[in-house]
Design an enzyme around this catalytic site. Structure first.
Site, PDB file in Angstrom:
ATOM      1  N   ARG A 179      32.085  45.228  30.302  1.00 46.15           N
ATOM      2  CA  ARG A 179      33.497  45.648  30.343  1.00 46.15           C
ATOM      3  C   ARG A 179      34.172  45.162  31.633  1.00 46.15           C
ATOM      4  O   ARG A 179      34.933  44.201  31.623  1.00 46.15           O
ATOM      5  CB  ARG A 179      33.598  47.180  30.196  1.00 46.15           C
ATOM      6  CG  ARG A 179      35.000  47.657  29.864  1.00 46.15           C
ATOM      7  CD  ARG A 179      35.932  47.756  31.053  1.00 46.15           C
ATOM      8  NE  ARG A 179      35.491  48.724  32.046  1.00 46.15           N
ATOM      9  CZ  ARG A 179      36.038  48.872  33.233  1.00 46.15           C
ATOM     10  NH1 ARG A 179      37.057  48.098  33.609  1.00 46.15           N
ATOM     11  NH2 ARG A 179      35.571  49.760  34.102  1.00 46.15           N
ATOM     12  N   ASP A 180      33.883  45.802  32.755  1.00 49.02           N
ATOM     13  CA  ASP A 180      34.554  45.428  34.017  1.00 49.02           C
ATOM     14  C   ASP A 180      34.251  43.971  34.354  1.00 49.02           C
ATOM     15  O   ASP A 180      35.121  43.223  34.822  1.00 49.02           O
ATOM     16  CB  ASP A 180      34.058  46.357  35.143  1.00 49.02           C
ATOM     17  CG  ASP A 180      35.057  46.518  36.277  1.00 49.02           C
ATOM     18  OD1 ASP A 180      35.780  45.551  36.568  1.00 49.02           O
ATOM     19  OD2 ASP A 180      35.097  47.593  36.889  1.00 49.02           O
ATOM     20  N   CYS A 211      39.690  44.169  38.399  1.00 52.37           N
ATOM     21  CA  CYS A 211      40.848  44.532  37.581  1.00 52.37           C
ATOM     22  C   CYS A 211      41.893  43.427  37.693  1.00 52.37           C
ATOM     23  O   CYS A 211      42.368  43.126  38.789  1.00 52.37           O
ATOM     24  CB  CYS A 211      41.431  45.857  38.065  1.00 52.37           C
ATOM     25  SG  CYS A 211      42.989  46.253  37.243  1.00 52.37           S
ATOM     26  N   ASN A 242      32.345  44.161  41.031  1.00 51.09           N
ATOM     27  CA  ASN A 242      31.660  45.447  41.204  1.00 51.09           C
ATOM     28  C   ASN A 242      30.463  45.255  42.123  1.00 51.09           C
ATOM     29  O   ASN A 242      30.004  44.135  42.329  1.00 51.09           O
ATOM     30  CB  ASN A 242      31.110  45.943  39.845  1.00 51.09           C
ATOM     31  CG  ASN A 242      32.192  46.379  38.900  1.00 51.09           C
ATOM     32  OD1 ASN A 242      32.809  45.562  38.221  1.00 51.09           O
ATOM     33  ND2 ASN A 242      32.427  47.660  38.842  1.00 51.09           N
TER      34      ASN A 242
END
Ligand code: COA
Ligand code: ZN
Length: 315
Positions: free
Chosen positions: A17-18, A242, A251
């Site tokens: 996801r991220d 993001c 991350n």
């Protein structure tokens, strides 16, 4: 204070996801499914496998339904999806996700940039999501993005963050993630806020989500662990970011985190050699180097031949 390192640290893998949401190169559904299936076999108990957001906002994850339909679910693994609103929740429930991760920002400006809503509108939408999820058995997690700082507004008042924690709890969302969207947190700030939040929430219900944008990611993990936090998000290879936060970058890197835990004796249940092998495949998949360090350097226990042994073998 003497920290008890015997308590397991739970890693939620967020690369699907991220990690993928910011990648410019399209990763095919086949490759997403293969990535998640490999992660499912590496010992994770939780994987954020995608998001159900506007395909215009995040085109890279527009195939969420197909991904969730095709992954091979490993018993004991919770498959999470990020959602911003009721439509996202409907799509995610239909796709059979195990947990909805509701996301809003503590910063009004970042929430408007990312979600095109005021914080109050996000919370109102989450009220609908709670009603929709009632009785389905789905678990809900509420994320507070930009908790430790915002690229538009700078410092975020800790009382404001606590206010959102309380509002999530009042709505019946019992698990919370504090997210450092653009790596602005420092270890002292993390320890202070985590201690404060753990007065209202058990450690089993709190996740920390750090980005390594300024190199403090793993220092922040240790600071949080030392005051009682036990759940952390991280991404294979240190992918992530993001697209609606200027200067965002990856991350904390899962294999670097698991390596740290192994070196200091914290159990994670995750297969580090498998992770390193997976991480080494990422540059070919994405077309660029990735930030993680242990996959490049190898583990401390890896042994290299002495230079003269090398000469003999290469003659
Ligand atoms: N999934 C798919 N489509 C969605 C959607 C969702 N969860 N939510 C809204 N849409 C669609 C609407 O149906 C509408 O479609 P149409 O143009 O075909 O009629 C369109 O998107 C606009 O809807 P609207 O409610 O006005 O949304 P918006 O344009 O104001 O955007 C969000 C709001 C929240 C949907 C969007 O900003 C978003 O998806 N943000 C997420 C960003 C993100 O994932 N960031 C990284 C993770 S933190
Ligand atoms: Zn993030």
């Amino acid at each position: 204070m003497i920290t008890d390192f015997s308590e397991r640290l739970i890693v939620q893998e967020v690369a699907p996801r991220d990690g993928l949401q910011i990648e410019p190169r399209w990763v095919s559904t086949d490759n997403k499914v293969a990535l998640i299936d490999q992660l499912s076999g590496a010992g994770f108990s939780r994987i954020e496998a995608g998001s159900f957001v506007s395909p215009k906002a995040i085109p890279a994850l527009r195939d969420g339904e197909e991904v969730f339909a095709r992954i091979r679910r490993q018993p004991g693994v919770v498959y999470v999806a990020l959602i911003p609103n009721r439509k996202g929740a409907e799509r995610a429930i239909h796709a059979g996700v195990d947990e909805l991760n509701l996301v809003m920002s503590a910063s009004q400006t970042h929430n408007r940039a990312n979600m095109r809503m005021r914080c109050e509108e996000s919370l109102a939408a989450f009220g609908d999501v709670v009603a929709l999820a009632a009785g389905t058995g789905l678990s809900l997690n509420g994320t507070i993005a930009t908790t430790f700082g915002c690229p538009f507004e700078g410092k975020i008042d800790e009382d404001r963050v606590m206010g959102f924690v309380e509002q999530y709890l009042e709505m019946g969302i019992g698990a919370i993630t504090l997210a450092d969207t653009t790596g602005m947190a420092n270890p002292r700030q993390v320890a202070r806020l985590v201690e404060r939040v753990l007065r209202t929430l058990p450690s089993s219900a709190l996740t920390l989500h750090f980005h390594n944008t300024r190199g403090l990611g793993l220092a922040n993990v240790l600071a949080a662990y030392e005051v009682g936090a036990r759940r952390f998000d991280s991404a294979l290879g240190g992918l992530g970011g993001c697209p609606f936060a200027p200067g965002a970058s990856g991350n904390i890197c899962t294999e670097d985190l698991v390596n740290l835990c192994e070196e200091i004796g914290i159990e994670t249940g995750i297969d580090l050699p498998k992770l390193i092998a997976m991480s080494r495949q990422l540059p070919a998949l994405l077309g660029h180097e990735v930030p993680g360090q242990v996959a490049k350097a190898g583990r401390n226990c890896d042994r290299h031949p002495a230079p003269w042994e090398q000469e003999i073998t290469t003659v």
